[in-house]
Write an enzyme that holds these catalytic residues in place. Structure first.
Site, short mmCIF file in Angstrom:
data_model
loop_
_atom_site.label_atom_id
_atom_site.label_comp_id
_atom_site.label_asym_id
_atom_site.label_seq_id
_atom_site.Cartn_x
_atom_site.Cartn_y
_atom_site.Cartn_z
N ARG A 219 1.21 -1.29 -0.24
CA ARG A 219 -0.12 0.11 0.03
C ARG A 219 0.69 1.05 0.34
O ARG A 219 2.20 1.39 0.54
CB ARG A 219 -0.75 0.11 0.73
CG ARG A 219 -1.98 -0.88 1.40
CD ARG A 219 -3.47 -0.69 0.23
NE ARG A 219 -4.27 -1.31 0.22
CZ ARG A 219 -4.33 -2.56 -0.42
NH1 ARG A 219 -3.69 -2.79 -1.08
NH2 ARG A 219 -5.35 -2.93 -0.48
N GLU A 251 -4.26 7.40 -4.53
CA GLU A 251 -4.12 6.79 -6.36
C GLU A 251 -5.46 7.45 -6.69
O GLU A 251 -6.44 7.09 -6.38
CB GLU A 251 -4.49 5.35 -5.92
CG GLU A 251 -3.69 4.72 -5.17
CD GLU A 251 -3.09 2.97 -5.17
OE1 GLU A 251 -4.45 2.35 -5.44
OE2 GLU A 251 -2.83 2.40 -4.81
N HIS A 270 -1.54 0.38 -9.43
CA HIS A 270 -2.47 -0.99 -8.60
C HIS A 270 -3.18 -1.57 -9.45
O HIS A 270 -4.17 -2.38 -9.15
CB HIS A 270 -3.64 -0.17 -7.62
CG HIS A 270 -3.33 -1.27 -6.48
ND1 HIS A 270 -4.04 -0.53 -5.62
CD2 HIS A 270 -3.75 -2.26 -6.31
CE1 HIS A 270 -3.96 -1.22 -4.65
NE2 HIS A 270 -4.36 -2.36 -4.44
#
Ligand code: 8YV
Length: 332
Positions: A219, A251, A270
């Site tokens: 993360r 993000e 991601h």
């Protein structure tokens, strides 16, 4: 829509958040794309909510304590995404080592008219030292892949793994300081918790080799991004060499964030678990958790201590073709 069809075939009527809050009659909630689940959301959904099923393994966006206090089990999707995520960690590691994005840009450029021996030289990977921070299921798969590259692998984790696991993935437990100081590649695979927020801060970065590469498939919050930027900018031997980042905070990053214009950072958006097979396996497991919970049974994979039967994951490549899952339909 394919997700919806599968749910409907199972007798579940899915609705979006606004309608769920308006009607307050949903029995379960599926958390997609890291949507925050906290007391406020649970209050808005109503007291009839029996369970939360998270589409993903990481649950840092869910207030587990609050769910537990309310007796609400939280399901997640471990195991089925470990291979895909470890593969992406390695893709970033190799892309950094061999400067793949720069190579790709050069080959497409009109300026590339002549082959040269000394163009875009990279670094070696085979035989180097790999440091894995977080030796859970994904960390183990990252370490296992290091065997093929004849690497020395160190790992750091709150608890040491059983000897058999250490042998199987060829990894030795090391204190954090030793791992940071000795590794040529540091791969982050730990969950984001109170203990791991900014685990990689200015001081951790200073302890890494100036030739080292940091890879983050965990993360964004595990890394202090401003400190990372400073470490990449430093040219006095106190910085690090490159970073391969699948995650950030937030993000996506603001379009003008300086980390986005650096050639020494390789980015993916991601995509750790983003293969078609893994998405299918995750959907199956998330829906299985949902159906078990709605039936009042233990979830197949439960992450807040409200019980869960031993769980055998279906490898993504064997995941049954029960869902016609749209490869491009998911956003993270
Ligand atoms: C998922 C993830 O893509 O599993 C996780 O924790 O971060 C990713 O695999 C994501 O949760 C789905 O939105």
């Amino acid at each position: 829509e394919s997700f919806r069809a599968y749910l409907e075939a199972a007798g579940i009527q899915p609705v979006f958040y606004d309608e769920a809050v308006r009607t307050r009659d949903c029995e379960a909630a599926m958390a997609m794309t890291h949507a925050t689940v906290d007391g406020k959301l649970l209050d808005a959904l109503g007291p009839q909510i029996k369970l939360i099923s998270n589409y993903g393994v990481g649950v840092n966006h869910i207030d587990l304590e609050e769910c537990t206090r309310r007796g609400i089990p939280v399901g997640n999707t471990p195991d089925v995404l470990s291979d895909a995520t470890a593969d992406l960690a390695w893709a970033l590691l190799l892309a950094c080592a061999r400067r793949i994005p720069e190579c790709d840009t050069l080959v497409r450029s009109p300026a590339f008219t002549e082959y040269q021996n000394m163009l875009l030289l990279g670094g070696d990977v085979a035989g180097k030292t790999l440091g894995v921070l977080g030796m859970g299921r994904i960390g183990r798969e990252v370490a296992r892949r290091g065997i093929g590259f004849r690497m020395t692998t160190l790992y750091h984790n709150r608890s040491r793994q059983p000897k058999a696991v250490e042998r199987e993935v060829n990894a030795r437990w090391a204190p954090l300081d030793e791992l940071l100081a000795s590794s040529d590649f540091v791969v982050l695979t730990c969950p984001l918790t109170e203990d791991t927020v900014h685990l990689i801060d200015a001081s951790a970065l200073r302890r890494m080799k100036s030739s080292a590469t940091l890879v983050n498939v965990a993360r964004g919050g595990v890394v202090d991004q401003e400190a990372l930027l400073a470490a990449l900018q430093a040219n006095d031997g106190t910085g690090i060499h490159m970073a391969g980042l699948d995650v950030s905070t937030p993000e996506p990053l603001p379009r003008d964030h300086p980390l986005l214009s650096r050639p020494d950072v390789v980015w993916t958006p991601h995509r750790g678990s983003a293969t078609a097979g893994t998405r299918k396996a995750m959907a199956e497991l998330a829906i299985r958790n949902l159906m078990l919970g709605l039936d009042g049974k233990k979830l197949a994979a439960c992450c807040n201590g409200l019980g869960g039967e031993p769980f055998e994951a279906t490898p993504a490549h064997e995941a049954a073709d029960t869902i016609d899952y749209d490869e491009e339909g998911d956003t993270l």
